[in-house]
Design an enzyme around this catalytic site. Structure first.
Site, PDB file in Angstrom:
ATOM      1  N   HIS A   1      21.709 113.598 -23.606  1.00 47.98           N
ATOM      2  CA  HIS A   1      21.037 114.470 -22.627  1.00 47.98           C
ATOM      3  C   HIS A   1      21.967 114.815 -21.476  1.00 47.98           C
ATOM      4  O   HIS A   1      21.516 115.175 -20.402  1.00 47.98           O
ATOM      5  CB  HIS A   1      19.755 113.808 -22.107  1.00 47.98           C
ATOM      6  CG  HIS A   1      18.896 113.225 -23.182  1.00 47.98           C
ATOM      7  ND1 HIS A   1      18.782 111.872 -23.404  1.00 47.98           N
ATOM      8  CD2 HIS A   1      18.146 113.827 -24.135  1.00 47.98           C
ATOM      9  CE1 HIS A   1      17.992 111.646 -24.428  1.00 47.98           C
ATOM     10  NE2 HIS A   1      17.592 112.808 -24.910  1.00 47.98           N
TER      11      HIS A   1
ATOM     12  N   HIS B   1      20.151 105.872 -19.482  1.00 49.04           N
ATOM     13  CA  HIS B   1      18.919 106.622 -19.745  1.00 49.04           C
ATOM     14  C   HIS B   1      18.252 106.130 -21.028  1.00 49.04           C
ATOM     15  O   HIS B   1      17.203 105.513 -20.986  1.00 49.04           O
ATOM     16  CB  HIS B   1      19.227 108.123 -19.813  1.00 49.04           C
ATOM     17  CG  HIS B   1      18.022 108.968 -20.088  1.00 49.04           C
ATOM     18  ND1 HIS B   1      18.045 110.023 -20.963  1.00 49.04           N
ATOM     19  CD2 HIS B   1      16.758 108.885 -19.611  1.00 49.04           C
ATOM     20  CE1 HIS B   1      16.833 110.566 -20.996  1.00 49.04           C
ATOM     21  NE2 HIS B   1      16.046 109.903 -20.180  1.00 49.04           N
TER      22      HIS B   1
HETATM   23  S1  FES Z   1      20.680 108.872 -23.346  1.00 45.17           S
HETATM   24 FE1  FES Z   1      22.193 109.505 -21.977  1.00 45.17          FE
HETATM   25  S2  FES Z   1      21.337 111.102 -20.845  1.00 45.17           S
HETATM   26 FE2  FES Z   1      19.778 110.466 -22.205  1.00 45.17          FE
END
Ligand code: FES
Length: 174
Positions: free
Chosen positions: A122, A103
């Site tokens: 997150h 992500h």
């Molecule tokens: S950086 Fe891992 S869920 Fe956003």
């Protein structure tokens, strides 16, 4: 951008805008790629074959932290205790993954009891048994998996990467 690749770029741009491509424009780009001038045109990367560990060093209680394919790419090698997708070793249960969340690059933590990677930023979760499949979270990609091989002496080698490492345009820094 080198002078040669800049010339090729401008030549190709003129072809696209003008709608009439000189017959030799694309072949010359191919030649440049063959000479190593335009690395982004490669469809496969020259991954190193790198020893990560010996089978005897791994247990289901402790993961092994290392890097691959370069020093800026943190990787974790785990023995799951159950067969896994692309797993190697006698029990097909040894796998390796990038430690950067797909992500936004969060540093992942492994939980041996569930065989999953967890992101503290997150809360994305990836399944190590299923090739790094994203189970929950805001990421849109699975976790890049390191391709492994085991030789006859039980040494484990990394030989490639499935998936794009976070923050990269290509998996290797050149
Ligand atoms: S950086 Fe891992 S869920 Fe956003």
């Amino acid at each position: 951008m080198s002078e040669v690749s800049r010339r090729h770029f401008l030549k190709l741009g003129a072809c696209v805008v003008g709608g009439a491509c000189a017959a030799d424009a694309l072949p010359s780009l191919g030649q440049a790629a063959d000479n190593g001038d335009v690395t982004t045109l490669r469809t496969t990367l020259p991954y190193p074959r790198l020893k990560l560990a010996a089978i005897g060093q791994l247990t289901t209680e402790h993961e092994l932290l290392t890097t691959y394919p370069d020093q800026a790419s943190p990787v974790v090698l785990v023995k799951l205790g159950r067969p896994a997708h692309n797993g190697v070793g006698p029990d097909r249960d040894i796998v390796a993954f990038s430690r950067r969340c797909s992500h936004m690059g969060g540093a992942l933590a492994f939980r041996a009891e569930t065989g999953t990677f967890h992101c503290p930023l997150h809360y994305a979760m990836f399944d190590a048994r299923k090739g790094g499949l994203m189970v929950i979270g805001q990421a849109t990609d699975n976790l890049p998996q390191i391709e492994l091989e085991v030789d006859t002496t039980g040494d484990i080698y990394a030989v490639g990467v499935k998936g794009l490492l976070y923050g990269r345009q290509a998996n290797m820094l050149a």
